[in-house]
Design a protein around this motif. Structure first.
Motif, PDB file in Angstrom:
ATOM      1  N   GLN A 132       0.824  -1.208   0.000  1.00  0.00           N
ATOM      2  CA  GLN A 132       0.000   0.000   0.000  1.00  0.00           C
ATOM      3  C   GLN A 132       0.862   1.264   0.000  1.00  0.00           C
ATOM      4  O   GLN A 132       0.558   2.239  -0.702  1.00  0.00           O
ATOM      5  CB  GLN A 132      -0.932  -0.005   1.223  1.00  0.00           C
ATOM      6  N   LYS A 136       0.885   4.157  -2.963  1.00  0.00           N
ATOM      7  CA  LYS A 136       0.657   5.572  -2.675  1.00  0.00           C
ATOM      8  C   LYS A 136       1.852   6.420  -3.087  1.00  0.00           C
ATOM      9  O   LYS A 136       1.688   7.532  -3.615  1.00  0.00           O
ATOM     10  CB  LYS A 136       0.350   5.753  -1.190  1.00  0.00           C
ATOM     11  N   ILE A 140       1.623   9.405  -5.835  1.00  0.00           N
ATOM     12  CA  ILE A 140       2.003  10.790  -5.520  1.00  0.00           C
ATOM     13  C   ILE A 140       3.141  11.245  -6.417  1.00  0.00           C
ATOM     14  O   ILE A 140       3.150  12.377  -6.910  1.00  0.00           O
ATOM     15  CB  ILE A 140       2.393  10.899  -4.032  1.00  0.00           C
ATOM     16  N   TYR A 182      -2.265   2.809 -12.228  1.00  0.00           N
ATOM     17  CA  TYR A 182      -3.489   2.840 -11.432  1.00  0.00           C
ATOM     18  C   TYR A 182      -4.715   2.335 -12.196  1.00  0.00           C
ATOM     19  O   TYR A 182      -5.477   1.498 -11.688  1.00  0.00           O
ATOM     20  CB  TYR A 182      -3.730   4.268 -10.927  1.00  0.00           C
TER      21      TYR A 182
END
Length: 307
Positions: A132, A136, A140, A182
Protein backbone atom coordinates in the motif's frame (compact mmCIF):
# COMPACT_ATOMS: atom_id res chain seq x y z
CA UNK A 1 -67.47 13.04 -12.85
CA UNK A 2 -64.53 12.90 -10.48
CA UNK A 3 -63.00 10.11 -12.51
CA UNK A 4 -63.28 12.15 -15.70
CA UNK A 5 -61.79 15.15 -13.92
CA UNK A 6 -58.90 13.11 -12.60
CA UNK A 7 -58.24 11.70 -16.10
CA UNK A 8 -58.19 15.22 -17.51
CA UNK A 9 -55.75 16.41 -14.84
CA UNK A 10 -53.56 13.38 -15.42
CA UNK A 11 -53.53 13.97 -19.20
CA UNK A 12 -52.61 17.60 -18.61
CA UNK A 13 -49.74 16.64 -16.32
CA UNK A 14 -48.50 14.06 -18.84
CA UNK A 15 -48.62 16.65 -21.62
CA UNK A 16 -46.69 19.16 -19.52
CA UNK A 17 -44.13 16.47 -18.63
CA UNK A 18 -43.69 15.60 -22.32
CA UNK A 19 -43.18 19.25 -23.20
CA UNK A 20 -40.62 19.59 -20.43
CA UNK A 21 -38.76 16.49 -21.61
CA UNK A 22 -38.87 17.72 -25.19
CA UNK A 23 -37.57 21.16 -24.17
CA UNK A 24 -34.79 19.59 -22.08
CA UNK A 25 -33.79 17.27 -24.94
CA UNK A 26 -33.77 20.20 -27.39
CA UNK A 27 -31.58 22.26 -25.06
CA UNK A 28 -29.18 19.36 -24.64
CA UNK A 29 -28.93 18.81 -28.41
CA UNK A 30 -28.33 22.52 -28.99
CA UNK A 31 -25.55 22.57 -26.39
CA UNK A 32 -23.97 19.41 -27.82
CA UNK A 33 -24.16 20.84 -31.36
CA UNK A 34 -22.44 24.05 -30.27
CA UNK A 35 -19.74 22.06 -28.46
CA UNK A 36 -19.22 19.86 -31.53
CA UNK A 37 -18.80 22.92 -33.76
CA UNK A 38 -16.30 24.44 -31.33
CA UNK A 39 -14.31 21.19 -31.22
CA UNK A 40 -14.36 20.53 -34.96
CA UNK A 41 -13.71 24.11 -36.12
CA UNK A 42 -9.94 24.16 -35.30
CA UNK A 43 -9.36 21.01 -37.35
CA UNK A 44 -11.45 22.34 -40.26
CA UNK A 45 -9.51 25.59 -40.13
CA UNK A 46 -6.22 23.67 -40.11
CA UNK A 47 -7.34 21.60 -43.10
CA UNK A 48 -8.48 24.61 -45.14
CA UNK A 49 -5.26 26.50 -44.40
CA UNK A 50 -3.19 23.51 -45.47
CA UNK A 51 -4.73 23.35 -48.97
CA UNK A 52 -4.88 27.04 -49.78
CA UNK A 53 -2.65 28.10 -52.66
CA UNK A 54 -2.93 31.88 -52.54
CA UNK A 55 -0.50 32.50 -49.64
CA UNK A 56 2.02 30.62 -47.49
CA UNK A 57 1.76 32.71 -44.33
CA UNK A 58 -0.96 33.23 -41.72
CA UNK A 59 -4.29 34.70 -42.82
CA UNK A 60 -7.44 35.86 -41.07
CA UNK A 61 -9.58 34.59 -43.95
CA UNK A 62 -10.56 30.94 -43.73
CA UNK A 63 -11.38 30.52 -47.42
CA UNK A 64 -8.64 31.18 -50.01
CA UNK A 65 -9.10 33.83 -52.66
CA UNK A 66 -10.55 32.68 -55.99
CA UNK A 67 -11.01 29.18 -54.53
CA UNK A 68 -7.29 28.61 -55.00
CA UNK A 69 -6.81 25.13 -53.50
CA UNK A 70 -3.74 22.95 -53.84
CA UNK A 71 -2.24 19.82 -52.29
CA UNK A 72 1.29 20.97 -53.02
CA UNK A 73 2.02 21.48 -49.31
CA UNK A 74 1.41 17.79 -48.66
CA UNK A 75 3.64 16.85 -51.60
CA UNK A 76 6.38 19.13 -50.23
CA UNK A 77 6.21 17.48 -46.79
CA UNK A 78 7.26 14.10 -48.16
CA UNK A 79 9.91 15.42 -50.53
CA UNK A 80 12.99 13.27 -49.72
CA UNK A 81 15.26 16.25 -50.40
CA UNK A 82 13.49 18.35 -47.77
CA UNK A 83 11.75 21.72 -47.86
CA UNK A 84 13.74 24.88 -48.49
CA UNK A 85 13.03 28.48 -47.62
CA UNK A 86 12.54 30.58 -50.71
CA UNK A 87 15.19 33.16 -49.80
CA UNK A 88 17.82 31.06 -47.95
CA UNK A 89 19.66 27.76 -48.22
CA UNK A 90 18.06 26.36 -45.04
CA UNK A 91 16.43 22.94 -45.57
CA UNK A 92 13.90 21.20 -43.34
CA UNK A 93 13.45 17.43 -43.41
CA UNK A 94 9.90 16.64 -42.34
CA UNK A 95 10.23 12.98 -43.33
CA UNK A 96 13.11 12.56 -40.87
CA UNK A 97 11.09 14.23 -38.12
CA UNK A 98 8.09 12.01 -38.81
CA UNK A 99 10.17 8.81 -38.84
CA UNK A 100 12.03 9.82 -35.66
CA UNK A 101 8.77 10.50 -33.84
CA UNK A 102 7.22 7.27 -35.11
CA UNK A 103 10.22 5.25 -33.91
CA UNK A 104 10.17 6.88 -30.48
CA UNK A 105 6.39 6.54 -30.08
CA UNK A 106 6.24 2.88 -31.15
CA UNK A 107 9.18 1.77 -28.98
CA UNK A 108 7.87 3.70 -25.97
CA UNK A 109 4.33 2.35 -26.49
CA UNK A 110 5.54 -1.25 -26.56
CA UNK A 111 7.95 -1.06 -23.62
CA UNK A 112 5.77 1.19 -21.49
CA UNK A 113 2.70 -1.00 -22.03
CA UNK A 114 4.57 -4.10 -20.85
CA UNK A 115 5.98 -2.31 -17.79
CA UNK A 116 2.64 -0.74 -16.81
CA UNK A 117 0.64 -3.96 -17.21
CA UNK A 118 3.17 -6.10 -15.35
CA UNK A 119 3.35 -3.59 -12.52
CA UNK A 120 -0.44 -3.31 -12.35
CA UNK A 121 -0.88 -7.09 -12.32
CA UNK A 122 1.71 -7.52 -9.55
CA UNK A 123 0.05 -4.86 -7.39
CA UNK A 124 -3.40 -6.32 -8.09
CA UNK A 125 -2.60 -9.96 -7.34
CA UNK A 126 0.41 -10.08 -5.01
CA UNK A 127 0.26 -9.20 -1.33
CA UNK A 128 3.54 -8.15 0.25
CA UNK A 129 4.78 -5.88 3.00
CA UNK A 130 4.79 -2.23 2.03
CA UNK A 131 2.45 -2.75 -0.95
CA UNK A 132 0.00 0.00 0.00
CA UNK A 133 2.84 2.40 0.83
CA UNK A 134 4.50 1.67 -2.53
CA UNK A 135 1.26 2.26 -4.41
CA UNK A 136 0.66 5.57 -2.68
CA UNK A 137 4.27 6.64 -3.23
CA UNK A 138 4.09 5.93 -6.98
CA UNK A 139 0.72 7.64 -7.25
CA UNK A 140 2.00 10.79 -5.52
CA UNK A 141 5.25 10.69 -7.51
CA UNK A 142 3.27 10.62 -10.77
CA UNK A 143 1.47 13.82 -9.82
CA UNK A 144 4.63 15.91 -10.01
CA UNK A 145 5.25 17.52 -13.44
CA UNK A 146 8.16 16.08 -15.37
CA UNK A 147 9.93 19.40 -15.93
CA UNK A 148 10.92 19.53 -12.24
CA UNK A 149 13.55 16.88 -12.93
CA UNK A 150 14.70 18.12 -16.35
CA UNK A 151 18.06 19.44 -15.20
CA UNK A 152 18.92 16.22 -13.37
CA UNK A 153 17.75 14.15 -16.36
CA UNK A 154 19.90 16.17 -18.72
CA UNK A 155 22.99 15.76 -16.52
CA UNK A 156 22.49 12.01 -16.33
CA UNK A 157 21.99 11.66 -20.08
CA UNK A 158 24.97 13.93 -20.70
CA UNK A 159 27.13 11.57 -18.63
CA UNK A 160 25.82 8.69 -20.76
CA UNK A 161 26.42 10.72 -23.96
CA UNK A 162 22.72 10.50 -24.80
CA UNK A 163 21.71 14.12 -24.16
CA UNK A 164 21.06 14.87 -27.86
CA UNK A 165 19.90 11.44 -28.98
CA UNK A 166 16.43 10.07 -29.58
CA UNK A 167 17.51 6.98 -27.62
CA UNK A 168 17.98 9.21 -24.59
CA UNK A 169 14.49 10.56 -25.24
CA UNK A 170 13.11 7.01 -25.30
CA UNK A 171 14.88 6.26 -22.01
CA UNK A 172 13.28 9.30 -20.39
CA UNK A 173 9.79 8.41 -21.58
CA UNK A 174 9.89 4.83 -20.30
CA UNK A 175 11.74 5.54 -17.05
CA UNK A 176 8.60 6.57 -15.13
CA UNK A 177 6.22 4.05 -16.68
CA UNK A 178 5.39 2.28 -13.42
CA UNK A 179 3.67 5.37 -12.00
CA UNK A 180 0.87 4.94 -14.56
CA UNK A 181 -0.29 1.63 -13.09
CA UNK A 182 -3.49 2.84 -11.43
CA UNK A 183 -6.13 2.41 -14.17
CA UNK A 184 -4.66 -0.91 -15.29
CA UNK A 185 -4.65 -2.20 -11.72
CA UNK A 186 -8.30 -1.25 -11.37
CA UNK A 187 -9.09 -3.29 -14.47
CA UNK A 188 -7.17 -6.33 -13.23
CA UNK A 189 -9.05 -6.09 -9.92
CA UNK A 190 -12.29 -6.75 -11.84
CA UNK A 191 -10.98 -10.08 -13.18
CA UNK A 192 -11.90 -12.95 -10.87
CA UNK A 193 -9.09 -14.38 -8.77
CA UNK A 194 -10.58 -17.82 -9.33
CA UNK A 195 -8.96 -17.85 -12.77
CA UNK A 196 -5.53 -17.49 -11.14
CA UNK A 197 -6.35 -20.21 -8.64
CA UNK A 198 -7.55 -22.60 -11.33
CA UNK A 199 -4.40 -22.01 -13.38
CA UNK A 200 -2.19 -22.54 -10.33
CA UNK A 201 -3.92 -25.86 -9.65
CA UNK A 202 -2.97 -26.87 -13.20
CA UNK A 203 0.66 -26.04 -12.41
CA UNK A 204 0.96 -22.53 -13.90
CA UNK A 205 3.16 -19.94 -12.19
CA UNK A 206 2.44 -16.21 -11.90
CA UNK A 207 4.33 -15.43 -15.09
CA UNK A 208 2.37 -17.98 -17.12
CA UNK A 209 -0.93 -16.81 -15.60
CA UNK A 210 -0.21 -13.23 -16.58
CA UNK A 211 0.75 -13.93 -20.20
CA UNK A 212 -1.52 -16.89 -21.00
CA UNK A 213 -4.62 -16.29 -18.86
CA UNK A 214 -5.01 -12.64 -17.82
CA UNK A 215 -3.74 -10.74 -20.87
CA UNK A 216 -6.01 -12.53 -23.38
CA UNK A 217 -8.94 -11.35 -21.24
CA UNK A 218 -7.61 -7.79 -20.96
CA UNK A 219 -7.76 -6.47 -24.52
CA UNK A 220 -9.54 -3.20 -23.49
CA UNK A 221 -6.90 -2.18 -20.95
CA UNK A 222 -4.08 -3.26 -23.28
CA UNK A 223 -5.48 -1.03 -26.03
CA UNK A 224 -6.01 1.79 -23.54
CA UNK A 225 -2.42 1.56 -22.29
CA UNK A 226 -0.94 1.33 -25.80
CA UNK A 227 -2.85 4.40 -27.00
CA UNK A 228 -1.91 6.47 -23.96
CA UNK A 229 1.71 5.38 -24.21
CA UNK A 230 1.79 6.26 -27.92
CA UNK A 231 0.10 9.65 -27.61
CA UNK A 232 2.53 10.95 -24.97
CA UNK A 233 5.77 10.95 -27.02
CA UNK A 234 3.89 11.54 -30.28
CA UNK A 235 2.79 15.02 -29.23
CA UNK A 236 5.41 15.95 -26.63
CA UNK A 237 7.35 19.14 -27.25
CA UNK A 238 8.94 20.25 -24.00
CA UNK A 239 11.13 17.25 -23.22
CA UNK A 240 11.97 16.49 -26.86
CA UNK A 241 12.98 20.11 -27.49
CA UNK A 242 15.07 20.11 -24.31
CA UNK A 243 17.01 17.02 -25.37
CA UNK A 244 17.15 16.87 -29.19
CA UNK A 245 16.43 20.54 -29.94
CA UNK A 246 20.17 21.31 -29.94
CA UNK A 247 21.00 18.44 -32.30
CA UNK A 248 20.91 18.63 -36.09
CA UNK A 249 17.46 19.07 -37.61
CA UNK A 250 17.51 15.49 -38.95
CA UNK A 251 17.39 14.26 -35.32
CA UNK A 252 14.38 16.39 -34.38
CA UNK A 253 10.94 15.05 -33.62
CA UNK A 254 7.85 16.42 -35.33
CA UNK A 255 6.95 18.75 -32.45
CA UNK A 256 10.41 20.34 -32.42
CA UNK A 257 10.49 20.72 -36.19
CA UNK A 258 7.03 22.23 -36.47
CA UNK A 259 7.81 24.74 -33.75
CA UNK A 260 10.70 26.01 -35.89
CA UNK A 261 8.22 26.65 -38.73
CA UNK A 262 6.12 29.03 -36.68
CA UNK A 263 9.08 31.00 -35.37
CA UNK A 264 9.12 34.71 -36.14
CA UNK A 265 11.53 34.20 -39.06
CA UNK A 266 9.90 31.24 -40.78
CA UNK A 267 6.18 31.71 -40.21
CA UNK A 268 5.59 33.85 -43.37
CA UNK A 269 6.95 30.97 -45.50
CA UNK A 270 5.87 27.85 -43.61
CA UNK A 271 2.53 28.48 -41.92
CA UNK A 272 0.50 26.55 -44.51
CA UNK A 273 3.12 23.78 -44.46
CA UNK A 274 2.74 23.77 -40.68
CA UNK A 275 -1.03 23.30 -41.06
CA UNK A 276 -0.52 20.47 -43.57
CA UNK A 277 1.91 18.77 -41.20
CA UNK A 278 -0.59 19.18 -38.36
CA UNK A 279 -3.19 17.30 -40.41
CA UNK A 280 -0.70 14.54 -41.29
CA UNK A 281 0.47 13.93 -37.72
CA UNK A 282 -3.11 13.88 -36.41
CA UNK A 283 -4.17 11.09 -38.79
CA UNK A 284 -2.54 8.14 -36.91
CA UNK A 285 -4.26 9.16 -33.66
CA UNK A 286 -7.62 9.72 -35.38
CA UNK A 287 -7.45 6.37 -37.18
CA UNK A 288 -6.37 4.53 -34.03
CA UNK A 289 -9.20 6.00 -31.95
CA UNK A 290 -11.73 5.39 -34.73
CA UNK A 291 -11.03 1.66 -34.85
CA UNK A 292 -10.18 1.11 -31.17
CA UNK A 293 -12.64 3.45 -29.47
CA UNK A 294 -14.77 0.62 -28.06
CA UNK A 295 -11.79 -1.03 -26.40
CA UNK A 296 -10.47 2.32 -25.17
CA UNK A 297 -13.74 3.20 -23.45
CA UNK A 298 -14.04 -0.28 -21.94
CA UNK A 299 -10.49 0.01 -20.62
CA UNK A 300 -11.17 3.36 -18.96
CA UNK A 301 -14.51 2.36 -17.43
CA UNK A 302 -13.26 -1.10 -16.46
CA UNK A 303 -10.27 0.40 -14.67
CA UNK A 304 -12.27 3.05 -12.85
CA UNK A 305 -12.76 0.97 -9.72
CA UNK A 306 -11.21 1.42 -6.33
CA UNK A 307 -8.42 -1.07 -5.73
Amino acid sequence: MNKRYNLGVRDTKNTIARYKRSAADTAIYVILTVMMVLWVFPFVFLLLQSIRGDITGPSYSIWPKDNNFTFQKYIDLFNPEGIKLSDTTQTFHFVNWYVNTLIVAIIVALIQTIIVLMTAYALSRLRFKGRQALMKFMLILGMFPGFLSMIAIYRILQALELSTSIFGLILVYISGSMTGYYVSKGFFDTISHSLDEAAMIDGANKNTIFWKVILPLSKPIVVNTVLNSFIGPWGDFMMSNYLVGRASDTSWTVAVGLQSWISQTNVPYFFTHFCAAGVVISLPIIIAFFFLQRFYVEGVTGGAVKG
